[in-house]
Structures are given as C-alpha cells and as structure tokens.
Design an enzyme around this catalytic site. Structure first.
Site: not given
Ligand code: PEP
Length: 251
Positions: A174, A232-233, A96, A98, A211, A10-12, A168
């Site tokens: 994050g 994500g990151g 998601h 967010e 994470s 997920n590049w957000k 999640e």
């Molecule tokens: C996400 O945005 O779905 C996510 C899991 O982010 P991260 O891996 O950065 O925690």
C-alpha cells in the site's frame, strides 16, 4: 517445473456485498475465459455470498481473508474453515501483515490456521515478509525463514502442494514502493529452498505482493520463482486487475 500462475485480489475491508458483486461482474466480463492462469478474489466476509454468486461458472475463484483455527464454538466474531468452504471459498489468506500488525496475529496462530484450512481442503495463501526496520537491519531472510518454518511445521509433502505462499515485504504494501524483481526473486528463491527442506517445493506457488500494478507486474512475474501476485489496491479496479492477470498469463 511449470507452475500455473495465480493472481489473487485482496479486497481488504473494501466493498459492500452490492459493490462487491458489481466489481465481480465487471471483472468476469473483462477476463472472459481463463486459461493458463488462475484468478481469485478475496472479499470481506459479508460480501462472500454475493460475490460467489456473481462469479459462479466464471472460473474466478473465491477466497476469504482470515479464518479461525477451531471448527466451532464460543469464539465471538470468528469464522471457521468449514463455514468458508460452505460459501464456496477455495482460498483463504492467512498471516497477512495487517493481521499480524493490527490484530496481534502470531506465527503460532498462523500455523494453527494453516492446519484448519488444509483439514477442509481450503488452500491457504500464507503471507510472509519483513518490515522496513528488519530489512534495514539485514534481518530479511531470518524473519521470512522464521515465518515460513512456523507456517509449514508439521505439514506433509502432499500439504506443500496444496498451499500457496506470498512474499509481501511490509514496506511495499500500500505504499507504492515495490521490491525490484531481483530483490523479490532473491527472497522467493530462499522461500522455495525452505519449502524444499521439508518436501518437494517445486509445485508450491509463491506469489509476490506489495504495490503490484499493471505497470510493474510483467517484470516481477518474469522471475523464475515468482508464480503470481497477491494484489491489494489494484484489485479494486477491474481494468487494473485484468491487466495484471494478462501480465501473468504465460506467452
Ligand atoms: C496486500 O494487501 O496484500 C497488498 C499487496 O496490497 P497492495 O497491493 O495495495 O500493496
């Protein structure tokens, strides 16, 4: 039942079309041919065409991060499932945290989006998870059950195998804090039982997100009901993401 693991990035709101295409090319080079594992990247809308072109023939699938539930019409700023399909998307992330937190996305909206995606054979990756306050209040299972039931309402048995769920925990996204493999497995098992109340949940892929890094992926993915990761990151760094994919590939 053996389920093929899926690792989705997920590049957000990161990467322009040019930057995204460069990352996609690097990823493609690092991953080589894919077997026994599915991989997808979900760039922001404007980067979808360039990333799709860079990935063509690679086996890495393209996904989006949201969709509107209507087919077309006066919905300024929105994008339909048909439009995503036309750009070569196979997946779409829905619900998601967010989007729930910053854009007021409700369980009811997620439900409508799931149906819109399935109607054009896009695979929804439906995110569910509790906040830290909810976990501390002992509400984790109730929150996750409410979100899963809403997302699945009215779906057929066939739909259940064309849909991906992602657990999640909001407190792990994050933040560098990850659920332990045992914590995650407990909720994944509960999610699978919920799916099973509505049909055969044995083919439904349930991803863990929060994470996930190259260092912790293998331990999480060893759990019996963790079928991959939503990243994500770490998905923005080709070398990290490739190592997570390697960790997901069954030995
Ligand atoms: C996400 O945005 O779905 C996510 C899991 O982010 P991260 O891996 O950065 O925690």
């Amino acid at each position: 039942m053996a389920r093929t693991p899926l690792v989705a990035g997920n590049w957000k709101m990161s990467k322009t079309a040019t930057e995204g295409a460069a990352l996609a090319r690097e990823l493609r080079e690092r991953l080589g041919s894919l077997d026994r594992v599915e991989v997808a990247v979900c760039p922001p809308f404007p980067a979808l065409p360039a990333v799709g072109t860079a990935l063509r023939g690679s086996g890495i699938a393209l996904g989006a991060q949201d969709v509107h539930w209507e087919k077309e019409g006066a919905f300024t700023g929105a994008v339909s499932a048909g439009m995503l399909l036309d750009l070569g998307c196979r997946f779409v992330i829905l619900g998601h945290s967010e989007r729930r937190q910053h854009f007021g996305e409700t369980d009811a909206a997620v439900q409508r989006k799931v149906r819109a995606a399935l109607a054009v054979r896009l695979i929804p990756i439906v995110c569910v998870g509790e906040t830290l306050t909810e976990r501390d209040g002992g509400e984790t299972l109730a929150v996750v059950a409410r979100q899963v039931r809403a997302a699945l309402e009215g779906l057929t048995g066939a739909d259940l195998s064309r849909l991906v769920l992602a657990y999640e925990p909001v407190w792990a996204i994050g933040t560098g804090r990850t659920a332990t493999p045992a914590q995650a497995q407990e909720i994944h098992g509960a999610i699978r039982r919920l799916v099973g109340q509505q049909g055969d949940g044995s083919a439904t892929q349930i991803l863990y997100g929060g994470s996930v890094k190259a260092e912790n992926a293998a331990a999480l993915l060893r759990e019996s009901d963790i079928d991959g990761a939503l990243v994500g990151g770490a998905s923005l760094v080709a070398e990290q993401f490739a190592r997570i994919v390697e960790a997901a590939r069954p030995g």
